[in-house]
Design a protein around this motif. Structure first.
Motif, short mmCIF file in Angstrom:
data_model
loop_
_atom_site.label_atom_id
_atom_site.label_comp_id
_atom_site.label_asym_id
_atom_site.label_seq_id
_atom_site.Cartn_x
_atom_site.Cartn_y
_atom_site.Cartn_z
N PRO A 189 0.84 -1.19 0.00
CA PRO A 189 0.00 0.00 0.00
C PRO A 189 0.88 1.25 0.00
N VAL A 190 0.30 2.36 -0.45
CA VAL A 190 1.05 3.61 -0.50
C VAL A 190 0.26 4.73 0.17
N VAL A 191 1.00 5.72 0.64
CA VAL A 191 0.41 6.95 1.16
C VAL A 191 0.66 8.02 0.10
N VAL A 192 -0.40 8.57 -0.47
CA VAL A 192 -0.29 9.57 -1.53
C VAL A 192 -0.21 10.96 -0.90
N MET A 193 0.76 11.74 -1.38
CA MET A 193 0.95 13.10 -0.87
C MET A 193 0.93 14.09 -2.03
N SER A 194 0.48 15.28 -1.75
CA SER A 194 0.29 16.30 -2.78
C SER A 194 1.61 16.91 -3.24
N ALA A 195 1.53 17.66 -4.32
CA ALA A 195 2.70 18.40 -4.82
C ALA A 195 3.19 19.39 -3.77
N GLU A 196 2.27 19.97 -3.01
CA GLU A 196 2.66 20.91 -1.95
C GLU A 196 3.42 20.18 -0.84
N ASP A 197 2.96 18.96 -0.50
CA ASP A 197 3.67 18.17 0.50
C ASP A 197 5.08 17.83 0.03
N ARG A 198 5.23 17.59 -1.28
CA ARG A 198 6.53 17.21 -1.81
C ARG A 198 7.57 18.31 -1.56
N ILE A 199 7.18 19.53 -1.64
CA ILE A 199 8.10 20.64 -1.39
C ILE A 199 8.76 20.46 -0.02
N HIS A 200 7.96 20.07 0.96
CA HIS A 200 8.48 19.87 2.31
C HIS A 200 9.27 18.57 2.42
N LEU A 201 8.76 17.51 1.78
CA LEU A 201 9.46 16.21 1.82
C LEU A 201 10.84 16.28 1.19
N ASP A 202 10.98 17.08 0.14
CA ASP A 202 12.26 17.20 -0.54
C ASP A 202 13.34 17.81 0.35
N ILE A 259 10.79 8.39 -1.58
CA ILE A 259 9.48 8.61 -2.17
C ILE A 259 9.51 8.32 -3.67
N PHE A 260 8.35 8.03 -4.23
CA PHE A 260 8.18 7.75 -5.65
C PHE A 260 7.26 8.80 -6.26
N GLU A 261 7.50 9.15 -7.52
CA GLU A 261 6.57 10.00 -8.27
C GLU A 261 5.26 9.23 -8.43
N TRP A 262 4.14 9.94 -8.43
CA TRP A 262 2.82 9.29 -8.52
C TRP A 262 1.96 10.07 -9.50
N GLY A 263 1.69 9.51 -10.65
CA GLY A 263 0.83 10.16 -11.63
C GLY A 263 1.46 11.37 -12.28
N GLU A 310 11.11 -4.74 -11.51
CA GLU A 310 10.52 -3.46 -11.88
C GLU A 310 9.33 -3.20 -10.96
N TYR A 311 8.93 -1.94 -10.92
CA TYR A 311 7.77 -1.61 -10.10
C TYR A 311 6.64 -1.09 -10.98
N GLU A 312 5.43 -1.31 -10.50
CA GLU A 312 4.25 -0.88 -11.22
C GLU A 312 3.27 -0.26 -10.24
N MET A 313 2.72 0.88 -10.62
CA MET A 313 1.76 1.58 -9.79
C MET A 313 0.34 1.15 -10.15
N ASP A 314 -0.49 0.95 -9.15
CA ASP A 314 -1.92 0.74 -9.36
C ASP A 314 -2.61 1.93 -8.71
N TYR A 315 -2.99 2.90 -9.55
CA TYR A 315 -3.54 4.15 -9.05
C TYR A 315 -4.92 3.96 -8.41
N GLU A 316 -5.71 3.03 -8.90
CA GLU A 316 -7.03 2.81 -8.33
C GLU A 316 -6.95 2.14 -6.95
N ALA A 317 -6.04 1.19 -6.81
CA ALA A 317 -5.91 0.47 -5.54
C ALA A 317 -4.94 1.15 -4.58
N SER A 318 -4.22 2.18 -5.05
CA SER A 318 -3.19 2.86 -4.26
C SER A 318 -2.16 1.87 -3.73
N THR A 319 -1.56 1.13 -4.68
CA THR A 319 -0.51 0.17 -4.35
C THR A 319 0.64 0.28 -5.34
#
Length: 113
Positions: free
Chosen positions: A21-34, A42-46, A70-79
């Motif tokens: 499972p993943v925790v999705v964070m906004s572009a604004e959150d990324r500014i702080h995470l960086d 962290i991974f890019e998402w969408g 390799e990794y694969e994102m499942d955007y609907e399941a958030s995994t």
């Protein structure tokens, strides 16, 4: 390389090792995470500038331009899923390519000169 993930048994090609499972964070959150150590995990998402913190082992796979997984994102399941791309021997480290595609050789931020 720091942390890493290894297999204790041989793995065939095209085996799903993990679905996390993943925790999705906004572009604004990324500014702080960086500005924190989490930047390296962290991974890019969408395509909206969002990022994820994957749970499980996904954040600690090391990078290789010729990765064995390799990794694969499942955007609907958030995994995020980790899958083998070739047979892997027992004791071998499992690598993903941080570019997204297992064989993408575009230099990453830590290799760019």
């Amino acid at each position: 390389m720091g942390r890493g993930v290894y297999t204790s048994e041989p793995l065939d090609e095209d085996i799903i090792i993990e679905v996390a499972p993943v925790v999705v964070m906004s572009a604004e959150d990324r500014i702080h995470l960086d500005k924190t150590l989490l930047h390296d995990y962290i991974f890019e998402w969408g395509d909206k500038g969002e990022v994820i913190m994957a749970l499980g082992y996904a954040p600690v796979y090391n990078h290789s331009y010729t990765s064995n997984c390799e990794y694969e994102m499942d955007y609907e399941a958030s995994t995020i899923s980790i899958r083998t791309v070739r047979p892997i021997a027992a004791g071998e480290e499992l690598f993903i390519n941080y570019n997204g595609s297992w064989d993408d050789d575009k230099p990453l931020w830590f290799d760019a000169k």
